[in-house]
Design an enzyme around this catalytic site. Structure first.
Site, short mmCIF file in Angstrom:
data_model
loop_
_atom_site.label_atom_id
_atom_site.label_comp_id
_atom_site.label_asym_id
_atom_site.label_seq_id
_atom_site.Cartn_x
_atom_site.Cartn_y
_atom_site.Cartn_z
N LYS A 1 0.74 -1.42 -0.19
CA LYS A 1 0.10 -0.04 -0.11
C LYS A 1 0.99 1.05 -0.02
CE LYS A 1 -2.03 2.73 2.68
NZ LYS A 1 -1.95 3.84 1.87
N GLU B 1 9.53 15.96 15.05
CA GLU B 1 9.80 15.86 13.66
C GLU B 1 9.14 16.76 12.73
OE1 GLU B 1 8.82 12.47 11.47
OE2 GLU B 1 10.63 12.02 10.55
N GLU C 1 9.59 1.33 10.49
CA GLU C 1 10.54 2.09 10.34
C GLU C 1 9.87 3.60 10.52
OE1 GLU C 1 13.61 1.71 9.68
OE2 GLU C 1 14.03 -0.08 8.83
N CYS D 1 13.40 11.08 6.91
CA CYS D 1 13.15 10.39 8.24
C CYS D 1 14.65 10.57 9.07
CB CYS D 1 12.73 8.69 8.30
SG CYS D 1 14.31 7.85 7.19
P1 NAD Z 1 2.23 8.20 7.68
O1 NAD Z 1 2.62 7.47 8.87
O2 NAD Z 1 0.99 9.37 7.45
O3 NAD Z 1 1.56 7.39 6.51
C1 NAD Z 1 2.78 6.15 5.98
C2 NAD Z 1 1.84 5.27 5.28
O4 NAD Z 1 0.70 4.65 6.46
C3 NAD Z 1 0.86 5.78 4.13
O5 NAD Z 1 0.93 4.69 3.14
C4 NAD Z 1 -0.42 6.02 4.66
O6 NAD Z 1 -1.35 5.78 3.98
C5 NAD Z 1 -0.36 4.80 5.67
N1 NAD Z 1 -1.55 4.92 6.69
C6 NAD Z 1 -1.91 6.12 7.56
N2 NAD Z 1 -2.74 5.78 8.37
C7 NAD Z 1 -2.58 4.47 8.56
C8 NAD Z 1 -3.24 3.54 9.35
N3 NAD Z 1 -4.17 3.86 10.53
N4 NAD Z 1 -3.26 2.35 9.22
C9 NAD Z 1 -2.31 1.68 8.36
N5 NAD Z 1 -1.67 2.54 7.30
C10 NAD Z 1 -2.05 3.87 7.62
O7 NAD Z 1 3.60 8.86 7.09
P2 NAD Z 1 3.96 9.96 5.97
O8 NAD Z 1 3.31 11.03 6.16
O9 NAD Z 1 3.37 9.43 4.71
O10 NAD Z 1 5.32 9.69 6.12
C11 NAD Z 1 6.01 10.63 6.61
C12 NAD Z 1 6.80 9.79 8.17
O11 NAD Z 1 7.39 8.73 7.67
C13 NAD Z 1 7.74 10.66 8.73
O12 NAD Z 1 7.50 10.37 10.20
C14 NAD Z 1 9.03 10.00 8.59
O13 NAD Z 1 9.98 10.08 9.44
C15 NAD Z 1 8.93 8.37 8.43
N6 NAD Z 1 9.43 7.84 7.66
C16 NAD Z 1 10.41 6.91 8.21
C17 NAD Z 1 11.53 6.34 7.33
C18 NAD Z 1 12.32 5.08 8.05
O14 NAD Z 1 12.84 4.41 7.29
N7 NAD Z 1 12.70 5.12 9.35
C19 NAD Z 1 11.78 6.60 6.07
C20 NAD Z 1 10.92 7.61 5.46
C21 NAD Z 1 9.89 8.17 6.20
#
Ligand code: NAD
Length: 495
Positions: free
Chosen positions: A179, A389, A254, A288
């Protein structure tokens, strides 16, 4: 592609491109100028169920899981080669959808190629062990694929972070439901088409686009889901971890970061400034592991601050596809507003804006979601700009006198993803690396990683790691087989 005729993308389930049963679609826009770029099907719980069903059937019936690894190695390598030949097309699609510069997007796709090559190399090397045990017994272990694995990806490195976990899961013989983030699904959908073209059996790789909570949670809650890899925010990660814990399925989380970069007085300041700039302004800070807190020895703080200001001020902003652009827009208007909100709170908490701090003044950039590279100083450690963040091009600079203070400031965060150290002293580098609460430490380099090196965090930055040899094993389970060889024959009995 023109604004009046955006490209059409459907979901990818059981080897076919399908619209959603509700007929719902969304129009995606270019973050650089707001123009429509694609119409994408939006799935719901029905599509989540259909994808899980397709993946389960393919896992049971296709040769994928039962193969000794040779077929998987061959097809993953073929996929790597096909993607390698399409880097430019994938990079353009990524830039158009997400906003990053074309140079960055090319780097991302090349990284995906390497990830697939690495996974391909491991696919036929997943081995068990034999274990000596008492008596006339033979004991051995086998590594079996888990079944259907679910992968939920964020929008900042849309294809790279999706394939980072999908590739090892496929190498291990699992079938996959991916997804992507709703804002940036295009390269994942194009990637699924490519996988189909190289001969990966239908149903082994499925992609469902849809709202995080409805589709993401439906996938993880599905009884056929045998593992989940989630990359995204700490808040959503907590929910996913709770579901995975209740369902007793392995999970990798992650999550976010607030990474420290420690600069010691003996550091090469030019290289450090360049590295720090790259580590916070690259990908417009939407990383991230962005090094968002520079912790600099007082003796070199002003000099380094001057170099960082110069880097921030000369960074060329523009559309990711335009020649010479060094920093693209943020992914959405909402994200740009959020980032600028943090800058405002830093200001009102008494912080100083050394560079940037707002939107660019160039009217040509007004329709895009641009934020200038920003350097802050004197921000109190209690400010939300320091504690949370930001996920944008905003660096906070702090000073320290004693090394213990640097370590204390560095570890004073809920996160523990990454840390960097700039020093020429080998002993200090090693000692500091051990004292920092982070899953990854780089010395004399901005954030860097390879498909063969583990990527993961501690504290609220997550659980487990992606990449590296162990990532393939994480998508297997160990089965122990013990065989009693029958009553031992009397000595001298002969065969
Ligand atoms: P997000 O948590 O809003 O969304 C991530 C994914 O989860 C998306 O596909 C979203 O549609 C899905 N999602 C949202 N709510 C959900 C739920 N309740 N159940 C299941 N899936 C759900 O994050 P974002 O805004 O897309 O990305 C930014 C964040 O990601 C930042 O906090 C960043 O640090 C983190 N990030 C971490 C890494 C790593 O490797 N540690 C890498 C990149 C980004």
């Amino acid at each position: 592609m023109s604004a009046s005729d955006p490209a059409r993308f459907d979901l990818f389930i059981a080897g076919r491109e399908v619209p959603s049963s509700s007929g719902e679609r969304t129009t995606l826009t270019d973050p650089a100028n707001g123009a429509a770029i694609a119409s994408v099907a939006v799935g719901g719980r029905d599509e989540a169920r259909a994808a899980m069903e397709a993946a389960e059937t393919a896992f049971r019936e296709s040769p994928w899981a039962a193969d000794d690894g040779a077929l998987r190695a061959k097809l993953l390598r073929k996929l790597a080669d096909r993607l390698d030949a399409s880097i430019e097309a994938f990079a353009r699609l990524e830039t158009l959808n997400m906003g990053k510069t074309l140079r960055e997007a090319r780097g991302d796709v090349a990284y995906v190629v390497r990830t697939l090559e690495y996974a391909s190399g491991l696919a036929d090397k997943i081995e068990g062990t034999t274990i000596p045990v008492a008596g006339p017994r033979f004991d051995y272990t086998v590594r079996e694929p888990l079944g259907v694995t679910v992968h939920i990806a964020p929008w900042n490195y849309p294809l790279l972070l999706a394939v980072r976990s999908v590739a090892p899961a496929l190498a291990a013989g699992n079938s996959v439901v991916l997804k992507p983030a709703s804002l940036t699904p295009l390269t994942a959908l194009a990637f699924a088409r490519l996988a189909q073209e190289v001969g990966i059996p239908p149903g082994i790789l499925n992609v469902v686009v849809g709202p995080g909570r409805a589709v993401g949670e439906a996938l993880v809650e599905d009884p056929r889901c045998r593992s989940v890899s989630f990359t995204g925010s700490a808040e959503v990660g907590e929910r996913i971890g709770a579901i995975a814990g209740r369902r007793h399925i392995p999970h990798v989380l992650e999550l976010g970061g607030k990474s420290p970069v420690i600069v010691l007085p003996d550091a090469d300041l030019d290289r450090a400034a360049k590295g720090i700039g790259f580590g916070i302004f690259g990908n417009a800070g939407q990383m991230c592991w962005a090094g968002s807190r520079a912790i600099v020895h007082e003796s070199v703080r002003d000099e380094l601050l001057g170099k960082l200001r110069a880097i921030a001020e000369k960074t060329r902003l523009g559309p990711g596809l335009a020649d010479g652009t060094e920093m693209g827009p943020l992914v959405s208007a909402e994200q740009a507003d959020r980032v600028l909100g943090f800058v405002e709170s830093a200001r009102s908490d008494g912080g100083t804006v050394v560079a940037g701090g707002g939107r660019p003044t160039d009217p040509a950039l007004a329709p895009g979601h641009f934020v200038r590279p920003t350097v802050l100083a004197q921000v109190p450690s209690s400010s939300r700009a320091v504690r949370e963040e930001i996920f944008g091009p905003v660096l906070s600079v702090f000073g320290f006198e004693e090394i213990d203070d640097a370590v204390r400031i560095a570890n004073d965060t809920r996160y523990g993803l990454f840390a960097a150290i700039w020093t020429r002293e080998l002993g200090t580098a090693h000692t500091l690396a051990r004292r920092l609460e982070a899953g990854m430490v780089n010395v004399n380099e901005s954030p860097n990683t390879f498909p063969q090196t583990p990527f993961g965090g501690v504290k609220d930055s997550g659980v487990g790691a992606e990449q590296g040899r162990e990532s393939v094993l994480a998508y297997t389970r160990t089965k122990n087989v013990m065989i009693h060889l029958g009553a031992a024959r009397k000595r001298g009995g002969g065969p």
